[in-house]
Write a protein that holds these residues in place. Structure first.
Motif, PDB file in Angstrom:
ATOM      1  N   THR A 157     -43.799   0.734 -19.554  1.00 53.39           N
ATOM      2  CA  THR A 157     -43.659  -0.512 -20.604  1.00 53.39           C
ATOM      3  C   THR A 157     -42.427  -0.073 -21.643  1.00 53.39           C
ATOM      4  OG1 THR A 157     -45.845  -1.331 -20.225  1.00 53.39           O
ATOM      5  CG2 THR A 157     -44.864  -2.416 -21.877  1.00 53.39           C
ATOM      6  N   LYS A 214     -51.038  -7.542 -16.899  1.00 52.25           N
ATOM      7  CA  LYS A 214     -52.075  -6.989 -17.755  1.00 52.25           C
ATOM      8  C   LYS A 214     -52.472  -7.800 -18.962  1.00 52.25           C
ATOM      9  CE  LYS A 214     -51.925  -2.683 -19.080  1.00 52.25           C
ATOM     10  NZ  LYS A 214     -51.592  -1.164 -18.853  1.00 52.25           N
ATOM     11  N   ASP A 237     -44.045  -6.906 -14.902  1.00 43.73           N
ATOM     12  CA  ASP A 237     -44.926  -5.970 -15.449  1.00 43.73           C
ATOM     13  C   ASP A 237     -46.050  -5.784 -14.546  1.00 43.73           C
ATOM     14  OD1 ASP A 237     -45.422  -3.456 -16.512  1.00 43.73           O
ATOM     15  OD2 ASP A 237     -45.657  -4.272 -18.518  1.00 43.73           O
ATOM     16  N   GLU A 238     -46.740  -4.619 -14.229  1.00 47.45           N
ATOM     17  CA  GLU A 238     -48.183  -4.626 -13.338  1.00 47.45           C
ATOM     18  C   GLU A 238     -47.984  -5.818 -12.228  1.00 47.45           C
ATOM     19  OE1 GLU A 238     -49.907  -2.419 -14.181  1.00 47.45           O
ATOM     20  OE2 GLU A 238     -49.363  -1.771 -16.258  1.00 47.45           O
TER      21      GLU A 238
HETATM   22 MG    MG Z   1     -47.428  -0.926 -19.214  1.00 46.94          MG
END
Ligand code: MG
Ligand code: ATP
Length: 739
Positions: free
Chosen positions: A245, A268, A581-582
Motif C-alpha cells: 500500500t 480489504k 489492492d488486495e
Molecule cells: Mg495493504
C-alpha cells in the motif's frame, strides 16, 4: 596395457611440466622487458602514470555507474585494442621525434638523473616539456593497454563481482537505513516539480510526468519507472506488511501531481489506505472522492453500455452451479435490459438496478405490455363470460352445436339451390342465437390486472399483442412466447431464481441505497472520472461485505472495459491508473480481459496481491494469466518458499562461470608466506545462475521490492529498490512547516 597407461601418464605429466615452464619463461621475459623499459624510460614512466591514474579512476566511475548491470563491460575492458593501437602510434611518433626533431628534448628529460651526474650541455627547454608530454602520453597509453589486457585476462565470476558490491560497507549501510535511503532523491524530484510548476515550464513538467521516482536502488542510485511502462500493467506481490500500500501511494502522488485519473479498488477496506490517499491528494490541492458502504456516492452499474455489456456486468449475479440455469438467467438479464430500453421512450425509464429488480417480476412486465395495449384498446380488460345461470339453462352446448355445424359439416354433397337455402337458414338461426346469448346469459366483467392469474394475464396480452409496436412485440416474444413449448411461458423467470434472489439480496441489503441513482449528489462513473481526472477510492468493508465486493469489483471492471472500448472507438489514448489492492478477493477472468485489451487506450492496471497462492485458488489459471499479462513485476517480501522459488524462476537466469580451486596445505613452514591454502590449480565451467536468487527474496526488507521490467525501452537490469513512503515524506514536510 598398464605399462602404456603409466607411460601415458608419464608423458602427460612431462608435457604439462614443459608447458608450465614455457609459460613461466614467457612471464619472466615479459617482466624483464617491462622492468628494463621502466628503468630506461623512467622520466616518461613517471609522466605516463598520470594518464593511467586518470583513466583508471574514470573506469571505476564507469563501473560504478553500471554496477547494476552484470553484463556491462567498462570502457577499459572494451577499449583494450584501442589503447594498444594508441600506444603503438605514440611509439612511432616518439621515435620519429627523437630521431628527427627533438633528440635534445628527450635527453634533457634525464637531467635529474643520471645525466646530472655528468657534465653535459643539456638544459631544460620547451623541447624537454614537449618530449615529456609526448613520451609520457606514449608510456601512459602503453600502461593503460597493459592494465586493460590484465583486467580482461582476469577470470572472475559475475557472482563474485556482485558479492564484492553487496558485501561492501556502503551497500550494507544503505540497506541498514533503507527507509532513509529511499528518500534520498525525493527532495530533488519535488523541488524540480515545484519549480517547473511555479515557472509554468511545460516541457519540464512533461518530463517529470513521464517518470515516477520509486526511491533508491540497492546500488545507491535514484530509481525511476516510466509512466508509459505502467500501461503494460504492474503486478506487486508481497506478504502482508511488505509495503504494497505504501508503494501504491507513489501512483496516487503521481496522479495528484499530474492530473491523471485514478481509481483504487481496495479489497480489504483498510481505513489507513484512504487516509493516506487523502493526505497525499490534499498536499497537491486535490480531493479524493470516496465510494464506500457508509458514504453518499451512488453507483449505477447499468447506466452505460448495451444489453450485452450489462449482461456481462451482472453475470456474477446470474452464475449458478448449473450452466443450464446460468444461461437462462443471462437470457433474462439480456431480455430485461432490452425491455427497459424499449419502453424507456414511452415510460421515461432511466436504467437502474432497482428497475431491473422490478422488471424481473413477470406480472410487472405484463403490466408494461398491457398498458401499451390498453392505450389502443381501453376495454382490453373487459371480457364477456357466460353467466353462471346460462349454464343451467343449457345455452353453452347450444352455442357449441352452432359452431360445430358452422365449422365441421361437409356441404360439398348438397345441391347448389339447397345449399343456398340451407346457408340462409343457418345465418338466420345464428343471428337469433347470438341475440339470444347476448341477453341475460353472458355478462361483461372487468378483470383486475393485479389479481388476475398470471396465465390468463399472459393469454390476454398475447391475444392483443398485435397492438404492440414491432420492437415491443419482439421483446414480448423473447421473454414469453418463445418458451410456450416449455412447461409455461414464464420459463425464464422460473429458472432464474438465483439471479433474482441475488439482485434482491444486494438491493435489499444496507448496500442497496448505493445503487439507487435517484437524487444522487455524487455518482461513481468511470467515464466521468477519466474525463475530469478524478482520484477515486472504492471500497466496501471487506469483513462484512466480502461477497458483494466481488460483485462490485466485477461491475467496475466492466465499466473500465466499456470506457476502454469507447476510447478505442474515438481513437484516443490517455493515462488512467486502475489500482487493484488486495485483488485476491475479487479477481476473475474479466480482469485479465481488461488487462489484455486496455493497453492501447492508456489504462495502467496495477495489482497488489499478498500471495499468488490466493489468486491461484480462484481457478481458471488466473494466476498464470495475470503473470503472463503484466510487464512490470515488483516482488516484495514473500514468506512461502515455493513462491520465492516461483518468482526467482520467472525472473530467469544468466550465464556465469564457476571457478573452483584446490586446497593445498603443506607440512612445516614452507607455505608460511601464503595467506590461505588455496592452490594454484583450479577449474572453470559455465553455469546458469538465478538473476534473483530465492534467498534474496527471502531477505527482502519492509519497503524493499525487486523490480523486473519488460516494458522498458532500455534494458534495465532486475534489481531491488528501496521504495520511498510518500505519506512519511509529506508528514515530515508538514511538521517542518509547523516549526
Ligand atoms: Mg495493504
Ligand atoms: N517504503 C516504506 N517506507 C516507510 N515505511 C514503510 C515502507 N513500506 C512499508 N512501511 C511501513 O510498513 C507498514 C505496512 O506497510 P503497508 O501497509 O504498505 O503494507 P502492505 O503490504 O500493504 O500490508 P497489507 O498486505 O497488510 O495491506 C506501513 O504502515 C509503514 O509503516
Amino acid at each position: 596395457m598398464q605399462e602404456n597407461n603409466l607411460f601415458g601418464w608419464y608423458n602427460n605429466s612431462n608435457q604439462n611440466q614443459k608447458e608450465k615452464e614455457k609459460e613461466q619463461n614467457k612471464y619472466k621475459t615479459l617482466l624483464t622487458v617491462a622492468v628494463l623499459i621502466g628503468v630506461v624510460l623512467y622520466p616518461f614512466l613517471f609522466v605516463g602514470v598520470i594518464p593511467l591514474v586518470i583513466v583508471m579512476s574514470l573506469d571505476k566511475k564507469d563501473q560504478a555507474a553500471h554496477i547494476d548491470d552484470m553484463n556491462y563491460k567498462s570502457f577499459l575492458k572494451r577499449g583494450g585494442s584501442f589503447f594498444m593501437a594508441l600506444a603503438g602510434g605514440f611509439a612511432i611518433v616518439n621515435i620519429a621525434c627523437f630521431i628527427l626533431l627533438i633528440p635534445r628534448g628527450y635527453f634533457s628529460c634525464y637531467l635529474l638523473f643520471p645525466l646530472n651526474l655528468l657534465d653535459t650541455a643539456l638544459i631544460f627547454t620547451y623541447q624537454t616539456v614537449l618530449a615529456l608530454v609526448m613520451g609520457g602520453s606514449g608510456m601512459g597509453a602503453a600502461l593503460i593497454a597493459f592494465s586493460a589486457f590484465v583486467s580482461k585476462r582476469r577470470v572472475v565470476s559475475k557472482e563474485d563481482e556482485r558479492l564484492k558490491v553487496t558485501q561492501s560497507k556502503d551497500y550494507e549501510e544503505r540497506r541498514k537505513n533503507s527507509f532513509q535511503e529511499s528518500q534520498r532523491f525525493t527532495e530533488e524530484e519535488e523541488a524540480a516539480y515545484q519549480e517547473a510548476k511555479r515557472k509554468g515550464d511545460v516541457e519540464k513538467l512533461l518530463e517529470l510526468r513521464s517518470r515516477i521516482l520509486l526511491g533508491a536502488s540497492e546500488f545507491g542510485k535514484p530509481y525511476y519507472l516510466c509512466t508509459s511502462e505502467l500501461n503494460k500493467h504492474v503486478l506487486i506481490p508481497g506478504t502482508t506488511g511488505s509495503g504494497k500500500t505504501t508503494l501504491i501511494q507513489l501512483f496516487v502522488q503521481h496522479a495528484a501531481k499530474f492530473d491523471i485519473p485514478l481509481v483504487l479498488i481496495d479489497g480489504k477496506g483498510a481505513r489507513a489506505t484512504l487516509t493516506e490517499m487523502e493526505t497525499i491528494a490534499s498536499f497537491y490541492g486535490r480531493k479524493v472522492r470516496v465510494f464506500t458502504d457508509t458514504g453518499h456516492m451512488k453507483y449505477n452499474p447499468i447506466k452505460h453500455g448495451n444489453e450485452v455489456v450489462i449482461e456481462n456486468k451482472l453475470v456474477a449475479l446470474a452464475k449458478t452451479e448449473s450452466e443450464y440455469y446460468t444461461i437462462a438467467a443471462k437470457l433474462l438479464l439480456l431480455g430485461t435490459v432490452q425491455l427497459i430500453d424499449t419502453f424507456s421512450e414511452v415510460t421515461g425509464f432511466k436504467r437502474s438496478l432497482f428497475l431491473m429488480q422490478k422488471y424481473m417480476m413477470p406480472r410487472k412486465v405484463l403490466d408494461l405490455f398491457a398498458k401499451e395495449i390498453w392505450k389502443k384498446k381501453p376495454d382490453m380488460f373487459v371480457i364477456e363470460v357466460v353467466a353462471k345461470t346460462s349454464n343451467k339453462k343449457g345455452k353453452g352446448p347450444k352455442k357449441e352445436s352452432i359452431e360445430l355445424s358452422d365449422d365441421t359439416e361437409d356441404t360439398s354433397s348438397i345441391a347448389e339451390p339447397q345449399k343456398k337455402e340451407r346457408e340462409g337458414m343457418d345465418r338466420q338461426l345464428r343471428k337469433r342465437m347470438e341475440s339470444f346469448e347476448e341477453q341475460p346469459e353472458t355478462e361483461r366483467i372487468r378483470l383486475d390486472p393485479k389479481t388476475i392469474d398470471l396465465d390468463s394475464y399472459y393469454q390476454l396480452v398475447k391475444r392483443y399483442s398485435n397492438l404492440l409496436t414491432p420492437q415491443q412485440l419482439r421483446i414480448f416474444e423473447r421473454l414469453f412466447v418463445r418458451y410456450e413449448h416449455k412447461e409455461n411461458p414464464f420459463y425464464l423467470y422460473a429458472t432464474s431464481e438465483a439471479l433474482q434472489s441475488n439482485i434482491n439480496m444486494l438491493l435489499d441489503s444496507e448496500l442497496g441505497r448505493l445503487f439507487d441513482p435517484e437524487g444522487a449528489e455524487e455518482e461513481l462513473d468511470i467515464g466521468e472520472i477519466a474525463k475530469n481526472n478524478e482520484i477515486v477510492y472504492i471500497s466496501l468493508n471487506g469483513l462484512i461485505y466480502s461477497e458483494f465486493i466481488v460483485v462490485l469489483a466485477q461491475m467496475l471492471v466492466h465499466d473500465i472495459n466499456y470506457y476502454a472500448s469507447e476510447m478505442y472507438i474515438q481513437g484516443e489514448e490517455k493515462p488512467f491508473f486502475a489500482i487493484f489492492d488486495e485483488p485476491a478477493s475479487y479477481l476473475n477472468e474479466a480482469f485479465i480481459d481488461t488487462v489484455n485489451k486496455t493497453r492501447g487506450v492508456g489504462l495502467c492496471g496495477i495489482f497488489t496481491p499478498q500471495t499468488m497462492a490466493d489468486i491461484k485458488k480462484l481457478g481458471d489459471q488466473i494466476d498464470e494469466q495475470l503473470v503472463g499479462n503484466v510487464n512490470t513485476l515488483m516482488v516484495g517480501k514473500t514468506n512461502s518458499p515455493l513462491e520465492r522459488e516461483y518468482w526467482s524462476k520467472s525472473m530467469g537466469t544468466y550465464q556465469d562461470i564457476e571457478l573452483t580451486s584446490v586446497v593445498q596445505q603443506e607440512a612445516g613452514y614452507s607455505d608460511v608466506g601464503k595467506s590461505d591454502w588455496t592452490g594454484e590449480k583450479g577449474t572453470k565451467r559455465n553455469v546458469d545462475r538465478f538473476i534473483v536468487h530465492p534467498n534474496k527474496i527471502r531477505k527482502l526488507k519492509q519497503g524493499e521490492y525487486i523490480v523486473e521490467r519488460k516494458a522498458s525501452s532500455k534494458e534495465i537490469p532486475t534489481q531491488s529498490v528501496y521504495i520511498r513512503s510518500v505519506s512519511d515524506w509529506i508528514k515530515k514536510q508538514e511538521n517542518e512547516k509547523k516549526k
